[in-house]
Design a protein around this motif. Structure first.
Motif, PDB file in Angstrom:
ATOM      1  N   TYR A  96      85.973 -36.175 -46.211  1.00  0.00           N
ATOM      2  CA  TYR A  96      84.702 -36.088 -45.502  1.00  0.00           C
ATOM      3  C   TYR A  96      84.780 -35.000 -44.432  1.00  0.00           C
ATOM      4  CZ  TYR A  96      84.065 -40.980 -47.150  1.00  0.00           C
ATOM      5  OH  TYR A  96      83.965 -42.138 -47.887  1.00  0.00           O
ATOM      6  N   GLY A  97      83.618 -34.503 -44.028  1.00  0.00           N
ATOM      7  CA  GLY A  97      83.554 -33.553 -42.915  1.00  0.00           C
ATOM      8  C   GLY A  97      84.267 -32.259 -43.194  1.00  0.00           C
ATOM      9  N   ALA A  98      83.993 -31.655 -44.343  1.00  0.00           N
ATOM     10  CA  ALA A  98      84.714 -30.461 -44.788  1.00  0.00           C
ATOM     11  C   ALA A  98      84.617 -29.295 -43.812  1.00  0.00           C
ATOM     12  CB  ALA A  98      84.203 -30.036 -46.169  1.00  0.00           C
ATOM     13  N   ASN A 133     100.627 -30.329 -49.725  1.00  0.00           N
ATOM     14  CA  ASN A 133     100.530 -29.313 -50.783  1.00  0.00           C
ATOM     15  C   ASN A 133      99.110 -28.796 -50.982  1.00  0.00           C
ATOM     16  OD1 ASN A 133     103.307 -29.205 -51.750  1.00  0.00           O
ATOM     17  ND2 ASN A 133     102.984 -31.302 -52.435  1.00  0.00           N
ATOM     18  N   SER A 134      98.190 -29.209 -50.118  1.00  0.00           N
ATOM     19  CA  SER A 134      96.798 -28.780 -50.230  1.00  0.00           C
ATOM     20  C   SER A 134      96.507 -27.679 -49.210  1.00  0.00           C
ATOM     21  CB  SER A 134      95.859 -29.973 -49.978  1.00  0.00           C
ATOM     22  OG  SER A 134      94.529 -29.543 -49.801  1.00  0.00           O
ATOM     23  N   GLN A 135      96.178 -26.481 -49.684  1.00  0.00           N
ATOM     24  CA  GLN A 135      95.848 -25.379 -48.777  1.00  0.00           C
ATOM     25  C   GLN A 135      94.595 -25.680 -47.965  1.00  0.00           C
ATOM     26  OE1 GLN A 135      95.629 -21.735 -51.036  1.00  0.00           O
ATOM     27  NE2 GLN A 135      97.835 -21.691 -51.450  1.00  0.00           N
ATOM     28  N   GLU A 136      93.764 -26.553 -48.493  1.00  0.00           N
ATOM     29  CA  GLU A 136      92.532 -26.937 -47.803  1.00  0.00           C
ATOM     30  C   GLU A 136      92.817 -27.819 -46.592  1.00  0.00           C
ATOM     31  OE1 GLU A 136      88.477 -29.575 -48.754  1.00  0.00           O
ATOM     32  OE2 GLU A 136      90.001 -29.285 -50.300  1.00  0.00           O
ATOM     33  N   LEU A 137      93.937 -28.555 -46.633  1.00  0.00           N
ATOM     34  CA  LEU A 137      94.194 -29.569 -45.613  1.00  0.00           C
ATOM     35  C   LEU A 137      95.470 -29.368 -44.806  1.00  0.00           C
ATOM     36  CD1 LEU A 137      93.325 -32.703 -47.817  1.00  0.00           C
ATOM     37  CD2 LEU A 137      91.807 -31.551 -46.189  1.00  0.00           C
TER      38      LEU A 137
END
Length: 351
Positions: free
Chosen positions: A79-81, A150-154
């Motif tokens: 949530y809340g990207a 392992n998530s570049q987004e996070l």
């Protein structure tokens, strides 16, 4: 959280069978039954907590993701990207799903946090024949943290953990590992699964339960190995990061003076650990430890109102009562804003 008293009665029954019959197969079947799956409430069935369909999905959109834990694919939500304060990971309690904490999720989003929630093994949209046992929440949170790393987004975001009960145990106990975590909040968390089972066993069937407690520990240890011996306090002390322990004196699931993390406070050496203890008029129970006093009064009123309504018409449905009395699901899940604001500041200071 699912009524662990029921689980304890089942475990006690199979322990008797194990002692008098030596039936290991029956013990394993009974244990699996005690920790069976947790499913979503059907859409048409009345519910007392907020669901995804109850909220403004345009204001609070979420992304569905999946990650592996012990061979099972678990369902998660982001949530809340657009928020970049940091990432709050919410670990749910036993008997609940990730959506049980939507009011809390919305609070964090409104205050600039991205939120990662997920359903543990055997819960809702996650795979698994059952929830397996009390140590499973630790395994699943560990898997979620690996996914995030392992998530570049996070993985560039500061990581904050917030767990309730089963999840409160996991949020602190996972600190025994080497994940990069900035701060933790544990609502009504327990120190170790064996202590919870012993507590509820004795409270349900008396001290006679102690004769059979070893059989239960053996099953948990066989399923989870040495991991089942890890404790929340060990994690808190090892990590040395800010940790906030929240406990209510009247908790009837995770007992304040025995199995809770709070009960082991004298063993906490981490100087950054803090405790909030609700007592007297502020006591908030187990399921609503993060909710407001007004929420507790409203829930009390709903129980009394429904009881009176049902006494006049035994065939009445809860749905009928809710419609006629304008039941407000958001009011029934209202947060303790003073507490949440304290947590928000606590997390911001740990970034």
């Amino acid at each position: 959280m699912v009524k662990l008293q029921t689980i304890t009665k089942i475990l006690f029954t199979f322990s008797l069978c194990l002692v008098f019959c030596g039936c290991a197969i029956l013990a394993n079947i009974s244990y699996s039954y005690a920790f069976s799956r947790t499913e979503d409430i059907p859409d048409k069935q009345f519910h007392t907590f907020i669901t995804w369909k109850d909220i403004d999905q345009e204001k609070y959109p979420r992304e569905n993701i999946y990650f592996n834990s012990g061979g099972n694919l678990l369902q998660g939500f982001i949530y809340g990207a657009e928020n970049n304060n940091g990432l709050v990971i919410i670990s749910h309690g036993m008997g609940n799903t990730a959506d049980y904490y939507l009011k809390m999720i919305m609070y964090f989003i409104d205050n600039g946090w991205r939120v990662f929630s997920y359903n543990n093994t055997g819960v809702s949209g996650s795979q698994g024949k059952g929830v397996r046992g009390l140590t499973q929440s630790l395994f699943d949170l560990d898997a979620a943290l690996f996914y995030i790393s392992n998530s570049q987004e996070l993985n560039h975001l500061p990581i904050m953990l917030a767990g309730h009960s089963w999840g409160g145990f996991a949020a602190c106990t996972v600190l025994n590992y080497d994940h990069k975590i900035n701060a933790v909040v544990s609502f009504a968390g327990f120190n170790n699964g064996n202590e919870v089972i012993n507590d509820l066993g004795v409270s349900t069937v008396g001290k006679f339960f102690n004769v059979f407690s070893k059989n239960i520990r053996n099953i948990e240890e066989r399923m989870f190995g040495e991991t089942s011996k890890l404790t929340a306090v060990d994690g808190i002390n090892k990590a040395g990061i800010p940790v906030l322990i929240i406990q209510s004196s009247d908790d009837d699931v995770i007992f304040a003076q025995t199995s809770s993390i709070y009960a082991h406070r004298e063993s906490i050496t981490n100087p950054l650990a803090q405790i909030i203890y609700f007592d007297g008029e502020e006591a908030a129970g187990h399921a609503f430890v993060f909710c407001s006093k007004e929420q507790r009064e409203y829930v009390k009123w709903t129980h009394e109102s429904w009881k009176q309504y049902r006494s006049k018409n035994r065939r009445a449905s809860v749905q009928q009562w809710a419609l006629e009395n304008n039941y407000d699901v958001f009011k029934a899940n209202e947060l303790n804003i003073e507490l949440m604001d304290h947590i928000n500041t606590f997390f911001n200071n740990a970034r």
